[in-house]
Design a protein around this motif. Structure first.
Motif, PDB file in Angstrom:
ATOM      1  N   ASN A   1      40.425  34.552  43.432  1.00 50.43           N
ATOM      2  CA  ASN A   1      40.355  35.358  42.214  1.00 50.43           C
ATOM      3  C   ASN A   1      40.338  34.445  40.987  1.00 50.43           C
ATOM      4  O   ASN A   1      39.545  34.637  40.060  1.00 50.43           O
ATOM      5  CB  ASN A   1      41.540  36.330  42.180  1.00 50.43           C
ATOM      6  CG  ASN A   1      41.608  37.131  40.893  1.00 50.43           C
ATOM      7  OD1 ASN A   1      42.323  36.766  39.965  1.00 50.43           O
ATOM      8  ND2 ASN A   1      40.839  38.215  40.827  1.00 50.43           N
TER       9      ASN A   1
ATOM     10  N   LEU B   1      41.829  40.063  45.301  1.00 54.40           N
ATOM     11  CA  LEU B   1      40.610  39.269  45.106  1.00 54.40           C
ATOM     12  C   LEU B   1      39.851  39.705  43.846  1.00 54.40           C
ATOM     13  O   LEU B   1      39.280  38.877  43.146  1.00 54.40           O
ATOM     14  CB  LEU B   1      39.711  39.406  46.334  1.00 54.40           C
ATOM     15  CG  LEU B   1      38.483  38.493  46.386  1.00 54.40           C
ATOM     16  CD1 LEU B   1      38.903  37.038  46.520  1.00 54.40           C
ATOM     17  CD2 LEU B   1      37.576  38.866  47.560  1.00 54.40           C
ATOM     18  N   PHE B   2      39.850  41.009  43.572  1.00 46.69           N
ATOM     19  CA  PHE B   2      39.098  41.502  42.410  1.00 46.69           C
ATOM     20  C   PHE B   2      40.002  41.948  41.269  1.00 46.69           C
ATOM     21  O   PHE B   2      39.596  42.716  40.401  1.00 46.69           O
ATOM     22  CB  PHE B   2      38.145  42.622  42.840  1.00 46.69           C
ATOM     23  CG  PHE B   2      37.034  42.113  43.703  1.00 46.69           C
ATOM     24  CD1 PHE B   2      35.967  41.420  43.136  1.00 46.69           C
ATOM     25  CD2 PHE B   2      37.071  42.262  45.079  1.00 46.69           C
ATOM     26  CE1 PHE B   2      34.954  40.909  43.924  1.00 46.69           C
ATOM     27  CE2 PHE B   2      36.064  41.753  45.876  1.00 46.69           C
ATOM     28  CZ  PHE B   2      34.998  41.075  45.301  1.00 46.69           C
ATOM     29  N   ASP B   3      41.213  41.456  41.276  1.00 48.25           N
ATOM     30  CA  ASP B   3      42.155  41.785  40.215  1.00 48.25           C
ATOM     31  C   ASP B   3      41.581  41.362  38.864  1.00 48.25           C
ATOM     32  O   ASP B   3      41.134  40.228  38.687  1.00 48.25           O
ATOM     33  CB  ASP B   3      43.490  41.063  40.493  1.00 48.25           C
ATOM     34  CG  ASP B   3      44.542  41.457  39.476  1.00 48.25           C
ATOM     35  OD1 ASP B   3      44.570  42.652  39.085  1.00 48.25           O
ATOM     36  OD2 ASP B   3      45.322  40.582  39.053  1.00 48.25           O
TER      37      ASP B   3
ATOM     38  N   ARG C   1      37.245  34.006  38.202  1.00 47.56           N
ATOM     39  CA  ARG C   1      37.416  34.187  36.769  1.00 47.56           C
ATOM     40  C   ARG C   1      37.017  32.911  36.020  1.00 47.56           C
ATOM     41  O   ARG C   1      36.458  32.985  34.914  1.00 47.56           O
ATOM     42  CB  ARG C   1      38.839  34.656  36.472  1.00 47.56           C
ATOM     43  CG  ARG C   1      38.933  36.153  36.833  1.00 47.56           C
ATOM     44  CD  ARG C   1      40.299  36.670  37.149  1.00 47.56           C
ATOM     45  NE  ARG C   1      41.208  36.611  36.019  1.00 47.56           N
ATOM     46  CZ  ARG C   1      42.495  36.948  36.097  1.00 47.56           C
ATOM     47  NH1 ARG C   1      42.996  37.374  37.249  1.00 47.56           N
ATOM     48  NH2 ARG C   1      43.258  36.865  35.052  1.00 47.56           N
TER      49      ARG C   1
END
Lengths: 557, 320, 134
Positions: free
Chosen positions: A94, A147-149, A98
C-alpha cells in the motif's frame, strides 16, 4: 506510386553497392531480426507489393487498426503509465502504491506473491519460504482492505496479475469497492485471468483446462452484467516471450489463446460484439526495435481480422486489439546493471511507437532482486521522458509507412497466421497444449537463443562482449523480504480464523462446492459471498481443487 | 554363494533406498558403480548372484504404448491403486537416450512425483543407452533388484516408440498395451506386434471422440486370437481423472491369477529365464571375444590386408 | 562396454513457475552427454532429495527466480545430510544476487551460476566436480 526514374536510380544504387562490397564486406553474411526474419539491405517502395493502403494499413482508429486503435493516439492522451508492484504484506505494498501515485503513475498494477497466485494461504506447507517474495501476500478480504487503504477505487484503474484464482481476487476487489461506497459498475481495471499461457509458459496454474475455462467464462458473463468497465482478461504474450519465444510466436500463440477464449465465450452463448470489447492483451517489449514495433502493428491487424472474419464481430471496439506492454525482464543483465536503463528506454520507445495503451518499464536491478524505490523511480521517469520530451507522441504512428516497418508488419502477420493455422489443424490451442506444441516451439527458440549467445553470434553488451572488471554488485542496495514477513502474515491469518463467523464461512464454502458440480451455475456470486464472510483464498481454492482436481504440466523437452 | 554378503546387497535387502539405487546404477553401468572405480564387469554378476535367491516374488507389470498415450499418468494411477492394497511398488520408467550425444532427459516421473513422499514406492528413471526394443540394458537387472528388495509390484513403463516393444514381454508377467484415440496409431499395421505382447489392452483418454472406434479396431484384431486360453480384455480409462483404473486393476488381477494357476505363467517364466541366460551368454561371449580382438586387432588386420589371411579364418581364430 | 553417465536432477523448488533456465540447462547438459532427471515445477525439498537418492544422482541443480533461494538451498542441503547423502552435489542458478552467493556456498552448495553464465561453464564445473568426488 513510383516515379519514372525509379528503375534507373535503383540499378545505379545496386552497382554502387556492388563496388562497395568489393572494397568492404558487410559485418555479416546475412542479417536477421532477433526472431530470425531475414532482413534485406534496403527496403524501398517495391518491397511492399500492391496491397491497397486503406484495406491493408488504413487510418488510425479504423479497421484493421494497423496504425493504432485511437484516431488521435497520444495527441489526445498518453498511455497509462502502470508500474507492476507489490511485495511483502499489504501494508508495505500500500505504501509503495501511494509512493508511485504521488510520483505520477496513472494506474496501479498489483503483483501477488506465489502462494496467492497458486491459491494457497500463507500457512500452507507448499507456501513455506515464498510469502511476499515476488509480490504481495493476500489471504483474505482483510488483506485486500489494507492493500487499497486510502486509494479511491473510483479514481484509479487497477490491473491485477492473477490467473488461476482470478475470480477470488476480483471478488475481493469488488468487496473493497463496496466498503468504500464504490459500486461494481464504476470499477475499472484488468485481471490477467489468462490460464492458457500459464500452461504454455508461466506455470502458475491450479486446475485442469476444462474447469479453468469455465471459471474464465463465468467471469466474462458476470462482469458483462455487473462490472461492465472491467477488462475481464489480459491475454498475455509477455510470458510466452519471456519463456523464449520469437516475436512472431509471441503474436501467434497469444492470438491463438485469444481465439480459444472467444470460442469458449461463444459456446456459452455470449455475443462477440460484447465480450470482444472486454478482451485486452499484454505484450512484451524486447530488444529488436524494428521487429518489436512491427509486432504490435501485426498483432493489431491480425486480431481485427480474426474477430471480424472468424467471429463475425461488427462492433469496431470488439475488433480492436488494445494492449498493455512490459519491457522484457529476460533482457536485463546482472552484469553492468546500469545498461538496463538504456535497454528499457529502447524497449519502451518501441512499445510507444507500436501504439501501446499502457506500459510498465522494468527497473535496472530486476535481474538481481525486487526493485528498490530509486530504481523504480528511474523506470517511471523513462516513460515520462518518452512521453513529454522525445516528441514521438506528437504525431500518430510516426513509423507508419516506413518501408521496413510495413514489410516486417506483413511478415510477422503472415508468420503468425501460419502458426495459428497449424494450431487450428490440431484442434485448437487446448489440443495443441496437450500435445506440447507451443511449449516445444518456445523451448527450441529459447535454446537456440542461448546457443547463439554462447557462440557470440548474438551480442549482449556487458555479458559476452564489453565486459568490465568491477562487476561488484554485492554492495548494491537490494530490496529484501525477510522471514519475519511470513511470520506476521501467518499471525494475521490465525487471528482472522478465530474472529470471523466460521459457520457462515463453512456454509458459503459448501455453496461453492455445490456450484462447482453444476456447470450451469455461475460461480462468481458464490465466491463473492464467501469472500464477504472472510473465507480465505486458500479455502476457496481448496474447495475448487477438491472438486476440479489439479493440472500436471506437460513436458516436451 | 557362501560367506559374507556384499554390504551393498545387505543394505539393499534391508530396504535402504540409497543402496537399491546404487545397485541399479551398477547394473546400468554394466559393472562400474559410481563409487567403485576400477571394478570390473564381474561386480554386477557377483551382486546379482547374491540377489537371485530373493527374487521371484514380485509381480512385474509392463506398460507400453505410443508416446502421448498417457503411460506415465496411467502408471501414476496404478501406483495409487496398488498402494491402496498395501503392496510396495517399484517403478522403472524408460526414456530414450540421444543417439548423438548419449545424454537423455528423463521426465516420466514428473507425473508420479506425488509418490516420492511415500516410502512404499521406489521410482527410477532409466535411459535406453543405445539399446533397442523399448527397454534399457539395465532394466532386467533393475527389475530383479526391486523384486529382491521386497517390492511386491514392479511397474515398467517402456519408451513407447511403437513397433519394437517386444522386450517388455521378456521381463514382465503382465503387459498392458495402452492405446488412445486420435494419435493415428494404425492398429492393423501394429497387429502382429500387439497380438504378441498384449495381455490387456487399455484404451486411455476414452472420454475423447474416437475411443469407440479404437475399441472396435482392437476387437477386430482380437478376433484372430479366438480360441486362445487367455483373451486380452479391453479396459477403458481416463488416466487423468482415474476413471476406469479400478476396473483395469481387476483385469490385471484376473491375468495374474490365470498366469499363476495354469501352465501359462510357468512357461512364460521358463522362457524369460532362458532368454535371460541367453542374454548373459551373448554379453559375456561378445565381451571376451571382442577383448581378444582388440588385443590382436592390428596384427590380424595386417595379415588380412596382406592377403595372408582371409576374414573368415581371422574370425574363427578368435572364436572360442 | 562399461559406461558411467553423469546423472543430474534438475529441480524447480517451491511455487516459482519460471522454468526457461531450468529447461535450457537440462538440454545443455543432455547435449553434453549427461542424463537429466527432470522433475517439473513445484517440488518440495523432500521430493527433490528423495528423487536424487532413488535416481542415484551425482548432483542436484536447483533453479529459483522467486527470491526464496536461501530457504530452499538450506532445506535441500540439510535433508541430504539427514539422509546421509551429502556426497550428492548441489548447484544452482536463477535470480540470485551476488551478495547471497557466499552464504549459499557456506551452507554447502557446490556452485551458484548467476544470470548470464554460459551453459558451458556449468558443464565444465559438473564434469570436474563429479570426477573429483569419484
Amino acid at each position: 506510386m513510383r516515379d519514372s526514374n525509379f528503375e534507373e536510380a535503383k540499378s545505379r544504387y545496386e552497382s554502387v553497392v556492388a563496388k562497395t562490397l568489393q572494397r568492404n564486406a558487410e559485418r555479416r553474411s546475412e542479417f536477421t531480426t532477433g526472431g530470425g526474419i531475414p532482413l534485406e539491405r534496403l527496403y524501398d517502395p517495391e518491397s511492399l507489393g500492391d496491397q491497397g493502403y486503406t484495406d491493408h494499413i488504413g487510418f488510425p482508429g479504423e479497421y484493421p487498426f494497423t496504425r493504432g486503435v485511437q484516431p488521435t493516439m497520444y495527441r489526445g492522451r498518453f498511455w497509462t503509465m502502470r508500474q507492476y508492484a507489490g511485495f511483502a504484506t499489504a501494508e508495505e505494498s500500500n505504501a509503495r502504491y501511494r509512493y508511485l501515485l504521488e510520483r505520477g503513475t496513472t494506474g496501479l498494477s498489483v503483483a501477488f506473491d506465489l502462494p496467492t497466485q497458486i491459491g494457497y494461504d500463507t500457512d500452507h506447507h507448499m507456501a513455506a519460504g515464498e510469502c511476499g517474495k515476488v509480490g504481495v501476500a493476500i489471504d483474505s478480504l482483510a488483506d485486500m482492505e489494507v492493500l487499497f487503504d486510502k486509494i479511491p477505487l473510483d479514481k484509479v484503474s487497477t490491473s491485477m496479475t492473477i490467473n488461476a484464482p482470478a475470480a477470488v481476487l476480483l471478488a475481493m476487489y469488488i468487496c473493497v469497492g463496496e466498503k468504500q461506497g464504490v459500486q461494481a459498475s464504476q470499477l475499472s481495471g484488468t485481471i490477467q485471468n489468462d490460464i492458457l499461457k500459464e500452461y504454455i509458459a508461466r506455470g502458475t496454474y491450479i486446475f485442469p483446462p476444462h474447469p479453468s475455462m469455465r471459471l474464465i467464462t463465468d467471469i466474462f458473463d458476470f462482469c458483462g452484467r455487473e462490472v461492465p468497465k472491467w477488462n475481464t482478461i489480459s491475454i498475455s504474450g509477455y510470458h510466452i516471450r519471456e519463456a523464449g519465444s520469437t516475436a512472431t510466436q509471441e503474436v501467434a500463440f497469444t492470438l491463438a489463446d485469444g481465439i480459444a477464449y472467444a470460442e469458449a465465450a461463444r459456446r456459452k452463448g455470449l455475443d462477440p460484439d460484447q465480450f470482444g470489447e472486454r478482451l485486452s492483451f499484454f505484450f512484451n517489449a524486447h530488444n529488436d526495435f524494428l521487429e518489436e514495433v512491427a509486432k504490435y502493428r501485426a498483432a493489431r491487424r491480425l486480431w481485427a481480422r480474426i474477430m471480424k472474419d472468424r467471429f463475425g464481430a461488427t462492433n469496431p471496439k470488439a475488433q480492436m486489439l488494445r494492449f498493455h506492454t512490459q519491457t522484457a525482464g529476460c533482457t536485463l543483465t546482472a552484469q553492468q546493471p546500469e545498461n538496463n536503463i538504456i535497454r528499457v528506454t529502447l524497449q519502451a520507445l518501441a512499445a510507444v511507437l507500436g501504439g501501446t495503451q499502457s506500459l510498465h518499464t522494468n527497473s535496472m536491478d530486476e535481474a538481481l532482486a525486487l526493485p528498490n524505490e530509486k530504481s523504480v523511480e528511474i523506470a517511471l521517469r523513462t516513460q515520462q521522458v518518452i512521453a513529454y520530451e522525445s516528441g514521438v507522441t506528437n504525431t500518430v504512428d510516426p513509423l507508419g509507412g516506413s518501408y521496413v516497418i510495413e514489410k516486417l508488419t506483413d511478415e510477422i502477420e503472415a508468420g503468425a497466421a501460419e502458426y495459428i493455422q497449424k494450431i487450428d489443424d490440431m484442434g485448437g490451442m487446448l489440443a495443441a497444449i496437450e500435445k506440447g506444441y507451443p511449449q516445444k516451439q518456445i523451448q527450441d527458440a529459447a535454446y537456440d537463443y542461448q546457443k547463439s549467445i554462447e557462440s557470440n553470434n548474438t551480442v549482449v553488451v556487458g555479458v559476452n562482449k564489453f565486459q568490465s572488471r568491477e562487476a561488484d554488485t554485492s554492495n548494491r542496495k537490494l530490496l529484501r523480504v525477510d522471514a519475519s514477513v511470513e511470520e506476521r502474515q501467518v499471525e494475521k491469518l490465525k487471528k482472522l480464523r478465530q474472529e470471523r463467523d466460521n459457520v457462515a464461512v463453512n456454509e458459503r464454502l459448501e455453496n461453492i462446492r455445490q456450484g462447482a458440480r453444476d456447470e450451469k451455475v455461475n460461480l462468481m456470486p458464490l465466491i463473492l459471498d464467501a469472500v464477504r464472510a472472510y473465507a480465505t483464498e486458500g479455502e476457496i481454492c481448496g474447495v475448487l481443487r477438491e472438486e476440479f482436481g489439479e493440472y500436471v504440466e506437460n513436458i516436451v523437452l | 554363494m557362501e560367506g559374507s554378503v556384499h554390504p551393498l546387497t545387505e543394505k539393499a535387502l534391508n530396504g535402504d533406498a540409497r543402496s537399491i539405487a546404487r545397485l541399479i546404477s551398477i547394473a546400468e553401468n554394466r559393472g562400474v558403480g559410481p563409487t567403485s572405480q576400477g571394478k570390473t564387469e564381474g561386480e554386477i554378476a557377483a551382486l546379482m548372484k547374491e540377489l537371485y535367491p530373493h527374487t521371484g516374488k514380485a509381480w512385474v507389470i509392463g506398460v507400453t504404448g505410443s508416446p502421448g498415450a498417457g503411460k506415465s499418468t496411467l502408471t501414476d494411477k496404478l501406483i495409487e491403486y496398488f498402494r491402496a492394497t498395501g503392496s510396495k511398488v517399484g517403478v522403472l520408467a524408460v526414456d530414450p537416450s540421444s543417439p548423438y550425444t548419449g545424454g537423455a532427459i528423463l521426465a516420466d516421473r514428473l507425473r508420479m512425483q506425488r509418490h516420492t513422499d511415500d516410502s512404499g514406492v521406489f521410482m527410477r528413471s532409466l535411459a535406453t543407452r543405445g539399446s533397442l526394443g523399448g527397454l534399457s540394458r539395465g532394466t532386467r537387472e533393475a527389475t530383479s533388484i526391486l523384486d529382491a528388495c521386497g517390492f511386491d509390484v514392479v511397474l515398467i513403463e517402456t519408451v513407447g516408440v511403437g513397433q519394437s516393444e517386444i522386450d517388455v514381454m521378456r521381463v514382465a508377467d503382465t503387459v498392458c498395451v495402452v492405446l488412445v484415440p486420435g494419435l493415428g496409431d494404425d492398429i492393423q499395421a501394429m497387429k502382429a506386434g500387439i497380438m504378441e505382447i498384449a495381455d490387456i489392452f487399455v484404451i486411455n483418454k476414452s472420454d475423447k471422440p474416437g475411443a469407440d472406434r479404437v475399441v472396435n479396431e482392437v476387437r477386430a484384431v482380437l478376433d484372430f486370437l479366438k480360441g486362445r486360453e487367455w483373451m486380452p480384455p479391453i479396459a477403458r480409462t481416463v488416466a487423468e481423472t482415474g476413471e476406469g483404473v479400478p476396473e483395469l486393476g481387476e483385469n490385471l488381477r484376473a491375468h495374474r491369477e490365470y498366469a499363476q494357476k495354469g501352465e501359462a505363467g510357468k512357461t512364460r517364466e521358463r522362457d524369460r529365464l532362458s532368454s535371460k541366460i541367453e542374454d548373459i551368454l551373448l554379453e559375456r561371449l561378445s565381451a571376451s571375444v571382442f577383448r581378444l580382438w582388440e588385443s590382436r586387432r592390428s596384427e590380424i588386420l595386417q595379415d588380412v590386408l596382406d592377403r595372408k589371411l582371409d576374414p573368415y579364418s581371422a574370425a574363427e581364430m578368435l572364436l572360442p | 562396454m562399461s559406461e558411467k553417465k553423469i546423472r543430474v536432477v534438475i529441480a524447480k523448488p517451491g511455487l516459482d513457475g519460471h522454468d526457461r533456465g531450468a529447461k535450457v540447462i537440462a538440454r545443455a547438459l543432455r547435449d553434453a552427454g549427461m542424463e537429466i532427471i527432470y522433475t517439473g515445477l513445484r517440488q518440495t525439498p523432500e521430493q527433490i532429495v528423495t528423487t536424487a537418492i532413488q535416481e542415484d544422482a551425482d548432483a542436484i541443480g536447483i533453479s529459483i527466480l522467486s527470491g526464496a533461494h536461501q530457504f530452499y538451498f538450506k532445506r535441500v542441503i540439510d535433508l541430504l545430510k539427514e539422509k546421509n547423502a551429502s556426497d550428492i552435489l548441489v548447484f544452482g542458478g536463477g535470480v540470485i544476487p551476488e551478495g547471497d552467493v557466499p552464504s549459499l556456498l557456506e551452507m554447502g552448495a557446490g556452485a551458484i551460476f548467476g544470470p548470464g553464465t554460459p551453459t558451458s561453464t556449468t558443464i565444465e564445473w559438473l564434469e570436474k566436480a563429479v570426477a573429483v568426488k569419484g
